[in-house]
Design a protein around this motif. Structure first.
Motif, short mmCIF file in Angstrom:
data_model
loop_
_atom_site.label_atom_id
_atom_site.label_comp_id
_atom_site.label_asym_id
_atom_site.label_seq_id
_atom_site.Cartn_x
_atom_site.Cartn_y
_atom_site.Cartn_z
N LEU A 54 0.89 -1.06 0.16
CA LEU A 54 -0.09 0.20 -0.19
C LEU A 54 0.52 0.98 -0.11
O LEU A 54 0.27 1.93 -0.75
N PHE A 55 2.11 1.25 0.75
CA PHE A 55 2.44 2.79 0.88
C PHE A 55 3.13 2.42 -0.41
O PHE A 55 3.88 3.42 -0.79
N TYR A 56 4.29 1.86 -0.68
CA TYR A 56 5.12 1.60 -1.77
C TYR A 56 4.82 1.82 -3.60
O TYR A 56 5.30 2.42 -4.15
N ASN A 57 3.93 0.64 -3.71
CA ASN A 57 3.12 0.14 -4.62
C ASN A 57 1.89 1.34 -5.03
O ASN A 57 2.62 2.01 -6.16
N LYS A 58 1.42 1.65 -4.45
CA LYS A 58 0.13 2.26 -4.18
C LYS A 58 -0.06 3.15 -3.83
O LYS A 58 -0.50 3.96 -3.76
N LYS A 59 1.06 3.69 -3.51
CA LYS A 59 1.31 5.27 -2.94
C LYS A 59 -0.06 5.53 -2.65
O LYS A 59 -0.39 6.82 -1.99
N ARG A 60 0.00 4.84 -1.45
CA ARG A 60 -1.20 4.52 0.34
C ARG A 60 -0.59 4.79 0.90
O ARG A 60 -1.24 3.81 1.88
N PRO A 61 -0.16 6.14 1.57
CA PRO A 61 0.57 5.42 3.60
C PRO A 61 -0.58 6.21 4.16
O PRO A 61 -0.58 4.75 5.21
N GLU A 62 -1.94 6.36 4.37
CA GLU A 62 -3.37 6.18 4.85
C GLU A 62 -3.46 4.53 4.92
O GLU A 62 -3.35 4.17 5.91
N GLY A 63 -3.30 4.23 4.02
CA GLY A 63 -4.07 2.49 3.83
C GLY A 63 -2.66 1.64 4.83
O GLY A 63 -3.26 0.65 5.95
N PHE A 64 -1.57 2.03 4.35
CA PHE A 64 -0.56 0.65 5.37
C PHE A 64 -0.60 1.11 6.87
O PHE A 64 -0.32 0.80 7.56
N LYS A 65 -0.78 2.62 7.63
CA LYS A 65 -1.10 3.25 8.60
C LYS A 65 -3.08 1.92 9.32
O LYS A 65 -2.20 2.25 10.08
N LYS A 66 -3.18 1.50 7.99
CA LYS A 66 -4.24 0.89 8.85
C LYS A 66 -3.91 -0.19 8.90
O LYS A 66 -4.63 -1.03 9.94
N VAL A 67 -2.77 -0.70 7.78
CA VAL A 67 -2.70 -1.98 7.67
C VAL A 67 -2.05 -2.94 8.81
O VAL A 67 -1.64 -3.04 9.44
N TRP A 68 -0.38 -1.72 8.65
CA TRP A 68 0.42 -2.55 9.60
C TRP A 68 0.33 -2.88 10.95
O TRP A 68 0.57 -4.04 11.41
N PRO A 69 -0.77 -2.47 11.59
CA PRO A 69 -1.16 -2.27 13.04
C PRO A 69 -1.31 -3.89 13.05
O PRO A 69 -1.24 -4.42 14.49
N VAL A 70 -1.98 -4.66 12.24
CA VAL A 70 -2.38 -5.84 12.40
C VAL A 70 -0.98 -6.61 12.60
O VAL A 70 -0.90 -7.40 13.24
N TYR A 71 0.03 -6.87 11.70
CA TYR A 71 0.83 -7.59 11.92
C TYR A 71 1.43 -7.49 13.62
O TYR A 71 1.68 -8.59 13.65
N ILE A 72 2.20 -6.05 13.44
CA ILE A 72 2.71 -5.89 15.03
C ILE A 72 0.97 -6.41 16.08
O ILE A 72 1.93 -7.04 16.89
N LYS A 73 -0.25 -6.32 16.28
CA LYS A 73 -0.62 -7.69 16.15
C LYS A 73 -1.00 -8.80 16.90
O LYS A 73 -0.25 -9.21 17.39
N TYR A 74 -0.68 -9.78 15.65
CA TYR A 74 -0.22 -10.84 15.87
C TYR A 74 1.03 -11.56 15.62
O TYR A 74 1.47 -12.43 15.84
N LYS A 75 2.36 -10.43 15.52
CA LYS A 75 4.00 -11.11 15.28
C LYS A 75 4.30 -11.48 17.20
O LYS A 75 4.37 -12.62 16.21
N PRO A 76 3.32 -11.51 17.83
CA PRO A 76 3.85 -12.36 18.77
C PRO A 76 3.55 -13.81 18.75
O PRO A 76 4.43 -14.56 19.41
N LEU A 77 2.87 -13.81 17.84
CA LEU A 77 2.43 -15.28 17.54
C LEU A 77 3.19 -16.71 16.92
O LEU A 77 3.22 -17.31 17.81
N LEU A 78 4.20 -15.85 16.49
CA LEU A 78 5.38 -16.23 15.76
C LEU A 78 5.72 -17.57 16.73
O LEU A 78 6.63 -18.08 16.74
N LYS A 79 6.29 -16.75 18.25
CA LYS A 79 6.85 -17.22 19.06
C LYS A 79 5.67 -18.29 19.92
O LYS A 79 6.43 -18.96 20.52
N GLN A 80 4.10 -18.48 19.15
CA GLN A 80 3.81 -19.23 19.63
C GLN A 80 3.53 -20.59 19.13
O GLN A 80 2.87 -21.54 19.19
N VAL A 81 3.80 -20.42 17.76
CA VAL A 81 3.75 -21.88 16.74
C VAL A 81 5.18 -22.32 16.34
O VAL A 81 5.75 -22.16 17.37
N SER A 82 4.55 -23.75 16.15
CA SER A 82 6.49 -24.21 15.41
C SER A 82 6.01 -24.66 14.02
O SER A 82 5.49 -25.37 13.68
#
Length: 106
Positions: A54-82
C-alpha cells in the motif's frame, strides 16, 4: 522452494503485492484446520506485506497506517507456533520490519 522462501525473496525484491499472495494458501489451510494461532501468525506476515504494498506500490500511506498494526498485533504469535523451518518465519518478520524502516521515515 517453499512458500516462505518465495515470500522472503519477494520481500527482498520489493515485490510486496506478490509476497502477499504467496502465504495465502498456507493461511487458508491453517484456518480451515482450525489452527487459529498458526493462521493468525501467517495473517500478520501477509498483512505486513500488504501494508508495504500500500505504501510502496499504491502510494497510499493512510492504507499502510491501517494495515501495519495488524502485523504488530499478530507478530507475538510467531513465538507460540511451530512451523517447519521456523527460523525462516522469524527472518521474514525481521526483513519486513527492515523494509518498513528502509521505505518509510516516521
Amino acid at each position: 522452494m517453499e512458500a516462505i522462501d518465495k515470500f522472503i525473496k519477494a520481500i527482498e525484491e520489493h515485490n510486496f503485492i506478490q509476497a502477499h499472495e504467496l502465504l495465502e494458501e498456507d493461511w487458508k489451510e491453517y484456518k480451515k484446520q482450525g489452527l487459529k494461532k498458526e493462521a493468525k501468525a501467517l495473517q500478520g506476515l501477509i498483512n505486513a506485506a500488504t501494508a508495504l504494498a500500500l505504501f510502496y506500490n499504491k502510494k497510499r500511506p493512510e492504507g499502510f497506517k491501517k494495515v501495519w498494526p495488524v502485523y504488530i498485533k499478530y507478530k507475538p504469535l510467531l513465538k507460540q507456533v511451530s512451523f517447519k523451518n521456523m527460523p525462516k518465519y522469524y527472518y521474514a518478520s525481521i526483513l519486513l520490519e527492515e523494509k518498513k524502516e528502509e521505505l518509510i521515515n516516521f
